[in-house]
Design an enzyme around this catalytic site. Structure first.
Site, PDB file in Angstrom:
ATOM      1  N   ARG A   1      61.785  34.216  67.584  1.00 17.60           N
ATOM      2  CA  ARG A   1      61.415  32.972  67.980  1.00 17.60           C
ATOM      3  C   ARG A   1      61.701  32.550  69.436  1.00 17.60           C
ATOM      4  NH1 ARG A   1      63.286  27.949  64.307  1.00 17.60           N
ATOM      5  NH2 ARG A   1      65.308  28.248  65.431  1.00 17.60           N
TER       6      ARG A   1
ATOM      7  N   LYS B   1      60.532  26.103  70.778  1.00 16.71           N
ATOM      8  CA  LYS B   1      61.922  25.386  70.929  1.00 16.71           C
ATOM      9  C   LYS B   1      62.057  25.106  72.313  1.00 16.71           C
ATOM     10  CE  LYS B   1      65.919  25.128  68.127  1.00 16.71           C
ATOM     11  NZ  LYS B   1      65.589  24.191  67.134  1.00 16.71           N
TER      12      LYS B   1
ATOM     13  N   GLU C   1      56.769  16.541  61.588  1.00 12.69           N
ATOM     14  CA  GLU C   1      57.860  17.004  61.835  1.00 12.69           C
ATOM     15  C   GLU C   1      58.904  15.814  61.594  1.00 12.69           C
ATOM     16  OE1 GLU C   1      58.588  20.089  64.562  1.00 12.69           O
ATOM     17  OE2 GLU C   1      60.162  20.518  63.206  1.00 12.69           O
TER      18      GLU C   1
HETATM   19  C1  LIG Z   1      65.481  24.075  65.777  1.00 17.04           C
HETATM   20  C2  LIG Z   1      64.319  23.020  65.062  1.00 17.04           C
HETATM   21  C3  LIG Z   1      64.191  23.019  63.825  1.00 17.04           C
HETATM   22  C4  LIG Z   1      64.771  23.794  62.964  1.00 17.04           C
HETATM   23  O1  LIG Z   1      64.824  24.991  62.991  1.00 17.04           O
HETATM   24  P1  LIG Z   1      66.028  26.184  62.193  1.00 17.04           P
HETATM   25  O2  LIG Z   1      65.391  27.454  62.634  1.00 17.04           O
HETATM   26  O3  LIG Z   1      65.759  25.749  60.850  1.00 17.04           O
HETATM   27  O4  LIG Z   1      67.143  25.920  62.753  1.00 17.04           O
HETATM   28  C5  LIG Z   1      63.181  22.005  63.429  1.00 17.04           C
HETATM   29  N1  LIG Z   1      62.375  21.299  64.333  1.00 17.04           N
HETATM   30  C6  LIG Z   1      62.618  21.317  65.496  1.00 17.04           C
HETATM   31  C7  LIG Z   1      61.807  20.474  66.425  1.00 17.04           C
HETATM   32  C8  LIG Z   1      63.585  22.189  66.151  1.00 17.04           C
HETATM   33  O5  LIG Z   1      63.880  22.139  67.501  1.00 17.04           O
END
Ligand SMILES: *Cc1c(COP(=O)(O)O)cnc(C)c1O
Length: 361
Positions: free
Chosen positions: A100, A203, A239
Site C-alpha cells: 500500500r 494514505k 468512509e
Molecule cells: C489507515 C486508514 C484506514 C485503515 O486502514 P487499515 O489498513 O485497516 O489500518 C482507513 N481509512 C483511512 C482514511 C486511513 O488512512
C-alpha cells in the site's frame, strides 16, 4: 548496501540506551506518542536507496524548501506488532502495508520503497525497541508508523528528487478502555475529505489535514467520527473518519465500494474472516437510506480493529439511524473482532499467513 548495516550501529545501541524510568502502565496507555529507543531511516538520492541507518534521535534535519513541507509530498502507514500468547512477537500483514505504501508513493509521484527494504526496516525497528512491546494480556500493542517524505529543496511544483523513509514505533494502549462499546457517528455534508478522483485511495497526510475541521466539529458535538458521503453525488456511504465503514444486514457483511476510500487492510481481513465463517460479503454502493435497514455497523482500521456504531445522526436533516437497538455491539461485529484479535495474538491459527514472526525477541 553493506551486509550488516545494523550491526555497524551496535555501539550506538550501548551508548544511547535509555533505561525506562519506570515500567510503563501498559493497560493505561493512550493512542499517543511515547518515545522509544530507536527509529530506522533510509534516504533516496542520486537515483538509489542508501544504507539503513539506526537513529536514537527523534529529530530530523530537513531543508526549509523540502517538497513535503510546501506541497504535501508525504505518505504513511500504520501497522502493529503484538506479543502473543506463546510469547512470540507477530507483525500483522506487513506485506499488505508494504504494497500500500508503494501504491501511495505512485499516487503522488514519490519514490516507492522496495518491499524488501520496507520489511527489513519494520522488523529492525520492532527488534531494536523490543522492550516497548506490551506484554500479552495487557490489550496494548506496539504501533509501527512508517512514513516517507520528499526532501529535495525545490520551490517549483514538481516531484522531489530525494526522499526520506523513516520507521518509528510507539506503544499504544487498548483502544477500548471502557470495554468494546458502540459510539455515535454523524453525517455532515459541508465537508468532503477527498475529491471524487482525488487522493482518497492513498494514505496521504493531506487527506487528514482536509478532515480536521469536520472531525473537530463532530467531536465537539459528542460524535466519535464523521461518516463521509461519496464526494461526487453525496448519495452513498464512503468512509468513516480515518477508518472504513462496514455494516451487517440480514446476516451479510456489506462495505462501500468506492474509489475515494482508502483500501483498509483491516477491512480486507474482516471480509476474509467473514467468508471463512460462512458470512456473505458484499462490496458495493451503500445508499444513505439503507442505513435504516442495517442490523450492525462499525468503523474498521488498525487502531480499533472494529469499532461498533450505536447511532448515525444526519446533522443536515435530523434523521437518526438507530443501529445498535440495545446499545450493545452486534454478534457478527463482536465475532469478527474477537477472531481478528485472536489471530494477531496467536490464540487462533493463522491460516492465511498474515503474521510475520520476529524471532529472538
Ligand atoms: C489507515 C486508514 C484506514 C485503515 O486502514 P487499515 O489498513 O485497516 O489500518 C482507513 N481509512 C483511512 C482514511 C486511513 O488512512
Amino acid at each position: 548496501m553493506s551486509k550488516f548495516p545494523i550491526l555497524a550501529q551496535s555501539f550506538q545501541f550501548v551508548i544511547a540506551y535509555k533505561p525506562m524510568d519506570k515500567e510503563l502502565d501498559w493497560s493505561n496507555l493512550s493512542f499517543g506518542y511515547i518515545p522509544t529507543d530507536y527509529n530506522v531511516r533510509c534516504r533516496y538520492s542520486n537515483g538509489r536507496w542508501g544504507e539503513i541507518e539506526v537513529s536514537s534521535s527523534e529529530i530530523i534535519n530537513m531543508h526549509i524548501a523540502a517538497t513535503s513541507l510546501h506541497y504535501g509530498q508525504e505518505i504513511f502507514e500504520g501497522l502493529k506488532a503484538f506479543r502473543g500468547k506463546d510469547g512470540k512477537v507477530r507483525i500483522f500483514r506487513l506485506e499488505e502495508n508494504a504494497a500500500r505504501i508503494r501504491s501511495s508513493a505512485e499516487g503522488i509521484k514519490m519514490q516507492p520503497v522496495p518491499e524488501e527494504l520496507f520489511r527489513k526496516m519494520v522488523i529492525e525497528a520492532v527488534r531494536l525497541n523490543a522492550r516497548f512491546i506490551p506484554p500479552y494480556g495487557s490489550g496494548a500493542s506496539l504501533y509501527i508508523r512508517p512514513l516517507e517524505i520528499g526532501t529535495s529543496a525545490q520551490i517549483g511544483v514538481k516531484p522531489s528528487e530525494e526522499y526520506l523513509f523513516i520507521v518509528l514505533v510507539t506503544p499504544v494502549g487498548p483502544y477500548f478502555k471502557e470495554g468494546f462499546k458502540p459510539t455515535n457517528i454523524c453525517i455532515m455534508r459541508e465537508f468532503d475529505r477527498v475529491a471524487p478522483k482525488g487522493t482518497g485511495r492513498w494514505k496521504v497526510g493531506g487527506n487528514y489535514a482536509a478532515s480536521l475541521e469536520a472531525g473537530e466539529r463532530a467531536h465537539k458535538e459528542g460524535y466519535s467520527a464523521v461518516l463521509y458521503l461519496d464526494p461526487k453525488e453525496k448519495k452513498y456511504i464512503d468512509e468513516c473518519g480515518p477508518a472504513n465503514f462496514f455494516a451487517v444486514k440480514n446476516g451479510k457483511y456489506i462495505t462501500p465500494a468506492s474509489e475515494s476510500i482508502l483500501p483498509s487492510i483491516t477491512n480486507k481481513s474482516l471480509m476474509t474472516l467473514a467468508r471463512d465463517m460462512g458470512i456473505e460479503v458484499e462490496e458495493r454502493h451503500i445508499p444513505i437510506e439503507e442505513l435504516a435497514e442495517i442490523d450492525e455497523a462499525g468503523a474498521c482500521g488498525t487502531a480499533a480493529v472494529a469499532s461498533p456504531v450505536a447511532e448515525i445522526h444526519d446533522l443536515d436533516n435530523g434523521t437518526k439511524y438507530i443501529v445498535a437497538k440495545d446499545g450493545q455491539p452486534g454478534p457478527i461485529t463482536t465475532a469478527l473482532y474477537n477472531k481478528l484479535r485472536g489471530v494477531q495474538l496467536g490464540e487462533e491459527p493463522d491460516i492465511h499467513n498474515w503474521n510475520t514472526i520476529v524471532e529472538g525477541i
